[in-house]
Design a protein around this motif. Structure first.
Motif, PDB file in Angstrom:
ATOM      1  N   VAL A  97      -8.530 105.453 -37.050  1.00  0.00           N
ATOM      2  CA  VAL A  97      -9.485 105.160 -35.982  1.00  0.00           C
ATOM      3  C   VAL A  97      -9.023 105.860 -34.708  1.00  0.00           C
ATOM      4  CG1 VAL A  97     -10.687 103.351 -34.693  1.00  0.00           C
ATOM      5  CG2 VAL A  97      -9.909 102.906 -37.051  1.00  0.00           C
ATOM      6  N   ASP A  98      -9.885 106.703 -34.129  1.00  0.00           N
ATOM      7  CA  ASP A  98      -9.476 107.452 -32.930  1.00  0.00           C
ATOM      8  C   ASP A  98      -9.198 106.532 -31.752  1.00  0.00           C
ATOM      9  OD1 ASP A  98     -12.123 106.759 -32.460  1.00  0.00           O
ATOM     10  OD2 ASP A  98     -12.760 108.750 -31.807  1.00  0.00           O
ATOM     11  N   PHE A  99      -9.852 105.383 -31.684  1.00  0.00           N
ATOM     12  CA  PHE A  99      -9.593 104.405 -30.632  1.00  0.00           C
ATOM     13  C   PHE A  99      -8.134 103.970 -30.650  1.00  0.00           C
ATOM     14  CE2 PHE A  99      -9.253  99.839 -29.598  1.00  0.00           C
ATOM     15  CZ  PHE A  99      -9.639  99.853 -28.271  1.00  0.00           C
ATOM     16  N   HIS A 100      -7.583 103.770 -31.837  1.00  0.00           N
ATOM     17  CA  HIS A 100      -6.182 103.364 -31.943  1.00  0.00           C
ATOM     18  C   HIS A 100      -5.254 104.485 -31.485  1.00  0.00           C
ATOM     19  CE1 HIS A 100      -7.501 100.376 -35.313  1.00  0.00           C
ATOM     20  NE2 HIS A 100      -7.853  99.977 -34.101  1.00  0.00           N
ATOM     21  N   ARG A 101      -5.613 105.715 -31.827  1.00  0.00           N
ATOM     22  CA  ARG A 101      -4.768 106.843 -31.420  1.00  0.00           C
ATOM     23  C   ARG A 101      -4.716 106.986 -29.911  1.00  0.00           C
ATOM     24  NH1 ARG A 101      -7.291 109.499 -35.859  1.00  0.00           N
ATOM     25  NH2 ARG A 101      -8.632 110.700 -34.446  1.00  0.00           N
ATOM     26  N   ILE A 102      -5.856 106.767 -29.240  1.00  0.00           N
ATOM     27  CA  ILE A 102      -5.855 106.899 -27.778  1.00  0.00           C
ATOM     28  C   ILE A 102      -5.032 105.789 -27.143  1.00  0.00           C
ATOM     29  CG2 ILE A 102      -7.875 105.545 -27.035  1.00  0.00           C
ATOM     30  CD1 ILE A 102      -7.230 109.148 -26.002  1.00  0.00           C
ATOM     31  N   ARG A 103      -5.075 104.586 -27.739  1.00  0.00           N
ATOM     32  CA  ARG A 103      -4.245 103.495 -27.221  1.00  0.00           C
ATOM     33  C   ARG A 103      -2.763 103.819 -27.396  1.00  0.00           C
ATOM     34  NH1 ARG A 103      -6.634  98.337 -26.603  1.00  0.00           N
ATOM     35  NH2 ARG A 103      -4.538  97.778 -25.921  1.00  0.00           N
ATOM     36  N   TRP A 104      -2.415 104.414 -28.523  1.00  0.00           N
ATOM     37  CA  TRP A 104      -1.014 104.804 -28.749  1.00  0.00           C
ATOM     38  C   TRP A 104      -0.592 105.884 -27.760  1.00  0.00           C
ATOM     39  CZ3 TRP A 104      -2.302 105.394 -34.629  1.00  0.00           C
ATOM     40  CH2 TRP A 104      -2.393 104.123 -35.193  1.00  0.00           C
ATOM     41  N   LEU A 105      -1.487 106.843 -27.479  1.00  0.00           N
ATOM     42  CA  LEU A 105      -1.171 107.898 -26.519  1.00  0.00           C
ATOM     43  C   LEU A 105      -0.899 107.297 -25.145  1.00  0.00           C
ATOM     44  CD1 LEU A 105      -0.978 110.809 -25.503  1.00  0.00           C
ATOM     45  CD2 LEU A 105      -3.486 110.832 -25.307  1.00  0.00           C
ATOM     46  N   ILE A 106      -1.740 106.369 -24.713  1.00  0.00           N
ATOM     47  CA  ILE A 106      -1.551 105.740 -23.404  1.00  0.00           C
ATOM     48  C   ILE A 106      -0.229 104.980 -23.366  1.00  0.00           C
ATOM     49  CG2 ILE A 106      -2.469 104.000 -21.822  1.00  0.00           C
ATOM     50  CD1 ILE A 106      -5.283 104.798 -22.885  1.00  0.00           C
ATOM     51  N   ALA A 107       0.092 104.287 -24.457  1.00  0.00           N
ATOM     52  CA  ALA A 107       1.362 103.561 -24.520  1.00  0.00           C
ATOM     53  C   ALA A 107       2.538 104.533 -24.424  1.00  0.00           C
ATOM     54  CB  ALA A 107       1.442 102.757 -25.811  1.00  0.00           C
TER      55      ALA A 107
END
Length: 254
Positions: A97-107
Motif C-alpha cells: 500500500v503506497d499510503f504505508h510507504r509514505i508514512r514510513w518515509l515521513i518516519a
C-alpha cells in the motif's frame, strides 16, 4: 520473499485509487473500493464498525447487507487479498500500500533526514490521499496525512538549510507552502532559504504574497516572527502596510 506462483498485490491510494495484481490494473467496483480503502487506512475492523463507518446513513441491517455483498465480491474476484473471519476483516499482510510507504518515509525523515534519498520532497508534495473522496472518515485521514507531510517537508528543509544545500532546502520549503500557503512555519523557512541564497527579491515577493493572502483569507497579519528575518523599519510614525518590514542590506547589515 515471494515464492513460485505467488501473487503481488499493489494498492494505490495517493493521487487516485488503483489496484494492481502482478503489475496489471484490476477493475474494482466503487463499493468494494471503499471497503478496501478503509481497511488499508484504518487496519483490521469488525464487520459492525466497518459497515457503520461506510454506510452511516443506512439502517444497521442495510449497512450490514451492503458490507456482506461487498466482501463477497472481493473474496471471490480478488483471491488472497482480503482476510475475512466471522467478525473481523483485514487485508492480507503482503498487500503493498503506497499510503504505508509514505508514512514510513515521513518516519525516516523525522528519525534522520540525512538517511533519506534525494527526491523525497517531491514524493511528499505529490502524496495527496484520495483527493476526490469526501467521506468524513477519508477527510480525517487526508488532513492527518497532510499534517505529517508538512512536518516532514519542514524537517527536510531545515536539515538541508543547515547543510548548506540551499536548492534542496528551497524545494522542500516550496513544496510545503504549496500544500498549505497559510502555514507560517513553512513560509518562514522559505524566506530563510531565499535570504541564505542571497535572493532578497525572491524573499520580498514571497513575503508580500503571503501577507496579502493571509489578510484576504483570514483577516490577520503575519506574526512578529517575520520581523526577525525581515528587520522592522525604525520610524517614529506607524509603518504603512508596504513598509512594515524591510529586508536586511547585503552583508547582513540592518
Amino acid at each position: 520473499m515471494d515464492g513460485p506462483g505467488s501473487q503481488r498485490w499493489e494498492l494505490k491510494l495517493l493521487g487516485f485509487w488503483q489496484l494492481k495484481l502482478d503489475g496489471q490494473p484490476v477493475a474494482v467496483g466503487i463499493r468494494q473500493q471503499r471497503v478496501i480503502a478503509a481497511l488499508a487506512l484504518l487496519g483490521a475492523r469488525s464487520r459492525h464498525s466497518l459497515s457503520s463507518l461506510l454506510w452511516p446513513d443506512s439502517s444497521e441491517t442495510q449497512a450490514a447487507g451492503n458490507l456482506r455483498a461487498s466482501v463477497f465480491h472481493i473474496t471471490h474476484k480478488l483471491p488472497s487479498f482480503l482476510c475475512a473471519s466471522n467478525d473481523s476483516l483485514f487485508l492480507e499482510p503482503d498487500v503493498e500500500v503506497d499510503f504505508h510507504r509514505i508514512r514510513w518515509l515521513i518516519a525516516d525523515i523525522q528519525d534522520s533526514a540525512a538517511t533519506v534519498a534525494a527526491g523525497s520532497a517531491d514524493i511528499l508534495h505529490n502524496a495527496d490521499l484520495l483527493p476526490d473522496w469526501y467521506d468524513d472518515w477519508v477527510i480525517f485521514e487526508q488532513e492527518r496525512l497532510q499534517q505529517l507531510r508538512l512536518d516532514g517537508l519542514e524537517t527536510l528543509a531545515n536539515y538541508y538549510l543547515r547543510m548548506g544545500a540551499l536548492g534542496r532546502a528551497t524545494e522542500a520549503a516550496h513544496a510545503a507552502t504549496s500544500i498549505e500557503p497559510l502555514r507560517e512555519s513553512a513560509q518562514l523557512i522559505l524566506l530563510r532559504c531565499h535570504l541564505e541564497a542571497g535572493n532578497n527579491a525572491s524573499a520580498t515577493r514571497a513575503f508580500i504574497e503571503f501577507r496579502g493572502r493571509l489578510g484576504r483569507e483570514l483577516g490577520v497579519r503575519p506574526s512578529s516572527r517575520f520581523a526577525e528575518l525581515l528587520d522592522p523599519q525604525p520610524t517614529s510614525t506607524p509603518p504603512s502596510a508596504e513598509s512594515q518590514y524591510r529586508l536586511p542590506r547585503a552583508g547582513g547589515a540592518g
